[in-house]
Design an enzyme around this catalytic site. Structure first.
Site, PDB file in Angstrom:
ATOM      1  N   HIS A 116       0.834  -1.203   0.000  1.00 46.99           N
ATOM      2  CA  HIS A 116       0.000   0.000   0.000  1.00 46.99           C
ATOM      3  C   HIS A 116       0.868   1.252   0.000  1.00 46.99           C
ATOM      4  O   HIS A 116       2.101   1.171  -0.049  1.00 46.99           O
ATOM      5  CB  HIS A 116      -1.000  -0.036   1.156  1.00 46.99           C
ATOM      6  CG  HIS A 116      -0.372  -0.117   2.524  1.00 46.99           C
ATOM      7  ND1 HIS A 116       0.459   0.853   3.020  1.00 46.99           N
ATOM      8  CD2 HIS A 116      -0.454  -1.071   3.487  1.00 46.99           C
ATOM      9  CE1 HIS A 116       0.843   0.520   4.233  1.00 46.99           C
ATOM     10  NE2 HIS A 116       0.323  -0.659   4.536  1.00 46.99           N
ATOM     11  N   HIS A 173       3.993   1.393   2.383  1.00 45.68           N
ATOM     12  CA  HIS A 173       5.121   0.582   1.909  1.00 45.68           C
ATOM     13  C   HIS A 173       5.763   1.235   0.689  1.00 45.68           C
ATOM     14  O   HIS A 173       6.980   1.274   0.551  1.00 45.68           O
ATOM     15  CB  HIS A 173       4.648  -0.817   1.488  1.00 45.68           C
ATOM     16  CG  HIS A 173       3.937  -1.573   2.557  1.00 45.68           C
ATOM     17  ND1 HIS A 173       2.752  -2.223   2.324  1.00 45.68           N
ATOM     18  CD2 HIS A 173       4.236  -1.784   3.857  1.00 45.68           C
ATOM     19  CE1 HIS A 173       2.351  -2.819   3.443  1.00 45.68           C
ATOM     20  NE2 HIS A 173       3.235  -2.561   4.377  1.00 45.68           N
ATOM     21  N   CYS A 223      -0.851  -8.828  23.329  1.00 45.99           N
ATOM     22  CA  CYS A 223      -1.745  -8.485  22.206  1.00 45.99           C
ATOM     23  C   CYS A 223      -1.268  -9.248  20.990  1.00 45.99           C
ATOM     24  O   CYS A 223      -0.114  -9.082  20.561  1.00 45.99           O
ATOM     25  CB  CYS A 223      -1.726  -6.984  21.922  1.00 45.99           C
ATOM     26  SG  CYS A 223      -2.576  -6.595  20.358  1.00 45.99           S
ATOM     27  N   CYS A 258      -0.314  -6.965  17.957  1.00 47.54           N
ATOM     28  CA  CYS A 258       1.014  -6.320  18.013  1.00 47.54           C
ATOM     29  C   CYS A 258       2.124  -7.349  18.184  1.00 47.54           C
ATOM     30  O   CYS A 258       3.305  -7.022  18.053  1.00 47.54           O
ATOM     31  CB  CYS A 258       1.108  -5.352  19.180  1.00 47.54           C
ATOM     32  SG  CYS A 258      -0.141  -4.084  19.181  1.00 47.54           S
ATOM     33  N   CYS A 262      -5.445  -3.073  24.521  1.00 46.54           N
ATOM     34  CA  CYS A 262      -4.244  -2.726  23.761  1.00 46.54           C
ATOM     35  C   CYS A 262      -4.338  -1.258  23.321  1.00 46.54           C
ATOM     36  O   CYS A 262      -5.343  -0.861  22.727  1.00 46.54           O
ATOM     37  CB  CYS A 262      -4.139  -3.626  22.533  1.00 46.54           C
ATOM     38  SG  CYS A 262      -2.992  -2.985  21.304  1.00 46.54           S
ATOM     39  N   HIS A 279      -4.660  -1.375  19.270  1.00 49.86           N
ATOM     40  CA  HIS A 279      -5.820  -2.016  18.630  1.00 49.86           C
ATOM     41  C   HIS A 279      -7.136  -1.809  19.384  1.00 49.86           C
ATOM     42  O   HIS A 279      -8.200  -2.147  18.861  1.00 49.86           O
ATOM     43  CB  HIS A 279      -5.578  -3.527  18.491  1.00 49.86           C
ATOM     44  CG  HIS A 279      -4.510  -3.879  17.505  1.00 49.86           C
ATOM     45  ND1 HIS A 279      -3.173  -3.926  17.819  1.00 49.86           N
ATOM     46  CD2 HIS A 279      -4.592  -4.172  16.186  1.00 49.86           C
ATOM     47  CE1 HIS A 279      -2.483  -4.253  16.748  1.00 49.86           C
ATOM     48  NE2 HIS A 279      -3.312  -4.396  15.744  1.00 49.86           N
ATOM     49  N   LYS A 289      -6.290   8.880   9.843  1.00 49.19           N
ATOM     50  CA  LYS A 289      -5.206   7.915   9.993  1.00 49.19           C
ATOM     51  C   LYS A 289      -5.380   6.832   8.936  1.00 49.19           C
ATOM     52  O   LYS A 289      -6.504   6.418   8.642  1.00 49.19           O
ATOM     53  CB  LYS A 289      -5.295   7.303  11.394  1.00 49.19           C
ATOM     54  CG  LYS A 289      -3.945   7.028  11.975  1.00 49.19           C
ATOM     55  CD  LYS A 289      -4.035   6.481  13.366  1.00 49.19           C
ATOM     56  CE  LYS A 289      -2.842   5.566  13.541  1.00 49.19           C
ATOM     57  NZ  LYS A 289      -2.915   4.646  14.608  1.00 49.19           N
ATOM     58  N   LYS A 320      -5.601   0.012   7.075  1.00 45.72           N
ATOM     59  CA  LYS A 320      -5.527  -1.047   6.072  1.00 45.72           C
ATOM     60  C   LYS A 320      -6.917  -1.621   5.828  1.00 45.72           C
ATOM     61  O   LYS A 320      -7.237  -2.082   4.753  1.00 45.72           O
ATOM     62  CB  LYS A 320      -4.607  -2.164   6.558  1.00 45.72           C
ATOM     63  CG  LYS A 320      -3.152  -1.765   6.526  1.00 45.72           C
ATOM     64  CD  LYS A 320      -2.276  -2.900   6.996  1.00 45.72           C
ATOM     65  CE  LYS A 320      -0.995  -2.349   7.597  1.00 45.72           C
ATOM     66  NZ  LYS A 320      -0.181  -3.336   8.249  1.00 45.72           N
TER      67      LYS A 320
HETATM   68  O1  ME8 Z   1       6.351  -3.283  10.558  1.00 46.34           O
HETATM   69  N1  ME8 Z   1       2.930   6.009   6.434  1.00 46.34           N
HETATM   70  O2  ME8 Z   1       6.018  -4.278   8.511  1.00 46.34           O
HETATM   71  P1  ME8 Z   1       4.811  -3.419   7.910  1.00 46.34           P
HETATM   72  C1  ME8 Z   1       4.203   5.859   6.100  1.00 46.34           C
HETATM   73  N2  ME8 Z   1       7.533  -6.313   9.225  1.00 46.34           N
HETATM   74  N3  ME8 Z   1       4.822   4.662   6.035  1.00 46.34           N
HETATM   75  C2  ME8 Z   1       4.098   3.576   6.326  1.00 46.34           C
HETATM   76  C3  ME8 Z   1       2.749   3.649   6.685  1.00 46.34           C
HETATM   77  C4  ME8 Z   1       2.161   4.955   6.735  1.00 46.34           C
HETATM   78  N4  ME8 Z   1       0.889   5.163   7.058  1.00 46.34           N
HETATM   79  N5  ME8 Z   1       2.306   2.406   6.894  1.00 46.34           N
HETATM   80  C5  ME8 Z   1       3.349   1.568   6.678  1.00 46.34           C
HETATM   81  C6  ME8 Z   1       6.591  -4.154   9.736  1.00 46.34           C
HETATM   82  N6  ME8 Z   1       4.430   2.263   6.326  1.00 46.34           N
HETATM   83  C7  ME8 Z   1       7.691  -5.150  10.014  1.00 46.34           C
HETATM   84  C8  ME8 Z   1       9.035  -4.501   9.767  1.00 46.34           C
HETATM   85  S1  ME8 Z   1      11.699  -4.558   9.618  1.00 46.34           S
HETATM   86  C9  ME8 Z   1      12.895  -5.501  10.247  1.00 46.34           C
HETATM   87  C10 ME8 Z   1      10.226  -5.365  10.045  1.00 46.34           C
HETATM   88  C11 ME8 Z   1       5.756   1.724   5.966  1.00 46.34           C
HETATM   89  O3  ME8 Z   1       4.344  -4.169   6.713  1.00 46.34           O
HETATM   90  C12 ME8 Z   1       6.836   2.263   6.887  1.00 46.34           C
HETATM   91  O4  ME8 Z   1       8.081   2.069   6.294  1.00 46.34           O
HETATM   92  O5  ME8 Z   1       3.821  -3.068   8.955  1.00 46.34           O
HETATM   93  C13 ME8 Z   1       6.687   1.343   8.063  1.00 46.34           C
HETATM   94  O6  ME8 Z   1       7.817   1.381   8.917  1.00 46.34           O
HETATM   95  C14 ME8 Z   1       6.541   0.014   7.356  1.00 46.34           C
HETATM   96  O7  ME8 Z   1       5.745   0.336   6.196  1.00 46.34           O
HETATM   97  C15 ME8 Z   1       5.848  -1.040   8.196  1.00 46.34           C
HETATM   98  O8  ME8 Z   1       5.534  -2.114   7.361  1.00 46.34           O
END
Ligand code: ME8
Length: 649
Positions: free
Chosen positions: A22, A25, A130, A133, A147, A150, A307, A310
């Site tokens: 999304h 990412h 949780c 998380c 939590c 959540h 906010k 997803k």
């Molecule tokens: O946390 N605004 O994965 P994840 C900006 N697997 N960036 C965002 C965002 C938003 N609203 N939402 C997500 C994880 N991101 C773990 C990470 S690393 C060793 C393990 C981006 O799929 C941002 O880079 O939830 C955030 O840190 C990451 O996606 C979290 O991706």
């Protein structure tokens, strides 16, 4: 600032595969890609990593809901990320998956070393857990028994688990962060972590009993347990390089920089350095060899003031706009709109506004204007000026050599701080300077006076040179558009930053016309003018005329060479058009519908035998044809290439 030609290792987070790729990412991956491209452009030896995080409760639960095995879900969803980045043109050198053997091997190896070194112990722990998380919450963190993230009830879990002795590194970590001001950037996140570290640091539970969760990497010293997903995930940055001792690791790891969103600051700024310090001690290596260099943290995207969620799918929809408006426009918007480090708001309206104003108008029109001027007045070629006209050019405002030097220095400084928004701002200052240069120098006016040919040639050369350097500096940010610009000014081969210097191309060059680099789009989010019903004037209201009456009107194809707003007029644009053998000034009441640059380079239709008329003090030597309906207006163009002056009948 590091000198060009250095080694550089950049990572994005590895994304959870329980959601589709999304906007969030995509943002991190795009800025990572722009940074990797920027450092390669400087001549650095770059390794850029992204990947997917595939273990843990969340994935196991999503797989159970989908009725497939976790591995099947992981294979499918990881491929979606890989494919998405491919479509976006992301230039990652590697893509790591935590279910790959090369990763599990290094994780188990590191766990074993830490266990042997006494950094891990078996302990008993009870806490509020949780599953969303995948972590325990302390009494202090819980809100109304739920939590804090959540707002769901927590489960009390008491079990034996393995713990990493993180608490013993607290003083070391505070000292390290204080001694290395750029270890965590921007400063607000460094301060946040220093604030967090004022309270005592707990040891970190790094295992989950298989009775509760099977989907993980088994502990090498106790196979009743799997590794806690964060302990496993963080190691990806190291395992992708083959782990300590591997040639790739030894080469790139000392230059490691991480890129993350603020949501995962704590694991990266607290757990990860402590894990690396413990590993350095266990391996008997200096800590400097194992610590990453910098953690670069960006803010969060909100959507339409809310906010990002997803579940409502708005984040996926926002990302889908790349298909509507193109990769480069999407990259541009997200990098320009978000001040790196702060939160930003995403809306299609803001996207379209920037696309029209900054990409279509400022940049697209400049490219179209400059290449058309070179084609029309320079026969499609530019030549470096000789001493006399070179000296004349250097004294002309704005001084593009100075503007370029300012732009280069500002982009360097901004990119050193991951301030992508500032880097683009600096490049757009340069674009603005070149647009001003055209307005001030008025090559179409110089062309009227044969004695000023050398000055005209010098101006055209400066335009060619501006496009050449822009084609280089823009490459990390707008790779496709930059490649098209370079092609139009006859630059083939790989772009190099060292070539982006004023006057860097000594020889002449062929320049091809390039228009429509970023077509304007209608803002669908604004209500259309009129009622929506067909309100164009009925076609049969006027009296019929014999054919020869129409034949008395001389219609010709004309090419728009230049355009400007008529001073003090809201409605009038002054167009300079070429009819092949002659140039004319035509004043048209279209300024509320077209920006001056929109039409430059276009072939339109004019009434060529109209008596001249003065409009706001400017003599108009013809009239352009345009259609209108519902308050909208469109200038007639020809749909195949015809030479200017061609007869229309
Ligand atoms: O946390 N605004 O994965 P994840 C900006 N697997 N960036 C965002 C965002 C938003 N609203 N939402 C997500 C994880 N991101 C773990 C990470 S690393 C060793 C393990 C981006 O799929 C941002 O880079 O939830 C955030 O840190 C990451 O996606 C979290 O991706």
């Amino acid at each position: 600032m590091t000198a060009p030609g250095t080694t550089f290792y950049l990572t994005t987070p590895i994304y959870y595969i329980n959601a589709a790729p999304h906007l969030g990412h995509a943002y991190t991956t795009i800025v990572g890609d722009a940074m990797a491209r920027w450092r390669r452009l400087r001549g650095d030896d770059v390794w850029f990593l992204t990947g997917t995080d595939e273990h843990g409760d969340k994935i196991a639960q999503a797989a159970a809901r989908a009725g497939v095995t976790p591995q099947a879900l992981a294979d499918r969803n990881s491929a979606a990320f890989r494919e998405s980045w491919k479509q976006l043109g992301v230039t990652n050198d590697d893509f790591i998956r935590t279910t790959e053997e090369r990763h599990t091997r290094v994780v188990q190896d590191i766990l074993q070393k830490l266990w042997t070194a006494g950094e891990i112990y078996l302990g008993r722990y009870g806490g509020h857990y949780c599953s969303g998380c995948e972590r325990f919450y302390t009494e202090k963190e819980i809100v109304d028994g739920k939590c804090p993230d959540h707002q769901t009830p927590l489960t009390w879990i008491e079990e034996e688990n393995y713990f990493f002795r993180m608490s013993k590194y607290q003083d070391w970590l505070v000292r390290t962060i204080r001694e290395r001001p750029d270890f965590i950037r921007p400063e607000r996140y460094r301060n946040e972590i220093l604030g967090f570290l004022r309270d005592p640091l707990q040891d970190l539970s790094i295992s989950r009993p298989k009775t509760r969760l099977e989907w993980g990497i088994p502990l090498p010293f106790d196979d009743r347990y799997v590794t806690y997903v964060w302990f496993d995930a963080l190691i990806n940055y190291v395992s992708a390089l083959g782990g300590p001792g591997d040639a790739r690791f030894e080469k790139y790891w000392p230059h490691a920089e991480h890129l993350i969103g603020k949501d995962i600051l704590k694991p990266h700024a607290v757990y990860w350095p402590c894990m690396l310090k413990a590993l350095a001690d266990a391996l008997g290596r200096p800590e400097d060899e194992l610590l990453f260099r910098r953690l670069n943290v960006h803010g969060y995207w909100n959507i339409g003031g809310h906010k990002m969620s997803k579940s409502i799918g708005n984040v996926v929809e926002a990302y889908a706009l790349k298909d509507t408006y193109g990769n480069d426009a999407f990259r541009y918007f997200v990098m320009r709109e978000m001040a790196f480090g702060l939160d930003a708001d995403f809306s299609e309206e803001a996207f379209v506004a920037r696309l029209n104003a900054e990409l279509a108008n400022d940049l697209g029109n400049l490219v179209s204007r400059a290449t058309t001027l070179i084609a029309t007045f320079g026969g499609g070629r530019v030549q470096p000026p000789d001493g006399v006209s070179g000296a004349w050019l250097a004294a002309q405002p704005p001084d593009l050599a100075v503007e370029l030097a300012k732009c280069r220095a500002a982009v360097d400084a901004a990119m050193d701080e991951y301030a992508f928004h500032r880097a683009l701002g600096a490049i757009w200052d340069m674009v603005g300077a070149v647009n001003r240069f055209v307005d001030v120098q008025q090559p179409w006016a110089l062309a009227k006076d044969p004695a000023r040919r050398p000055q005209l040639d010098a101006v055209l050369w400066a335009l060619g040179e501006s496009l050449r350097v822009l084609g280089i500096i823009l490459a990390p940010f707008l790779p496709d558009a930059a490649a098209r610009i370079r092609q139009a000014v006859d630059q083939t081969g790989e772009a190099k930053l060292a070539d982006a210097t004023w006057g860097g191309r000594a020889a002449g060059a062929a320049v091809q016309r390039l228009s429509g680099l970023f077509p304007r789009v209608e803002d669908k989010t604004k209500p259309a003018a009129g009622t929506g019903a067909a309100t164009a004037a009925p076609a049969t209201e006027t009296p019929r005329i014999p054919k020869d009456h129409f034949a008395r009107v001389e219609l010709r194809v004309a090419e728009v060479v230049a355009a400007e707003v008529v001073p003090k007029s809201k409605k009038l644009l002054k167009l300079t058009v070429s009819l092949g053998s002659e140039q004319r000034t035509v004043v048209a009441g279209i300024a509320e519908h077209y920006a001056p640059g929109d039409l430059v380079g276009k072939k339109i239709v004019v009434v060529a035998n109209l008596e001249p008329a003065k409009l706001m003090g400017v003599e108009s030597q013809g009239m352009i044809l345009a259609g209108s309906a519902d308050g909208r207006l469109a200038v007639l163009t020809v749909d195949r290439d015809l030479p200017p002056g061609a007869k229309v009948s």
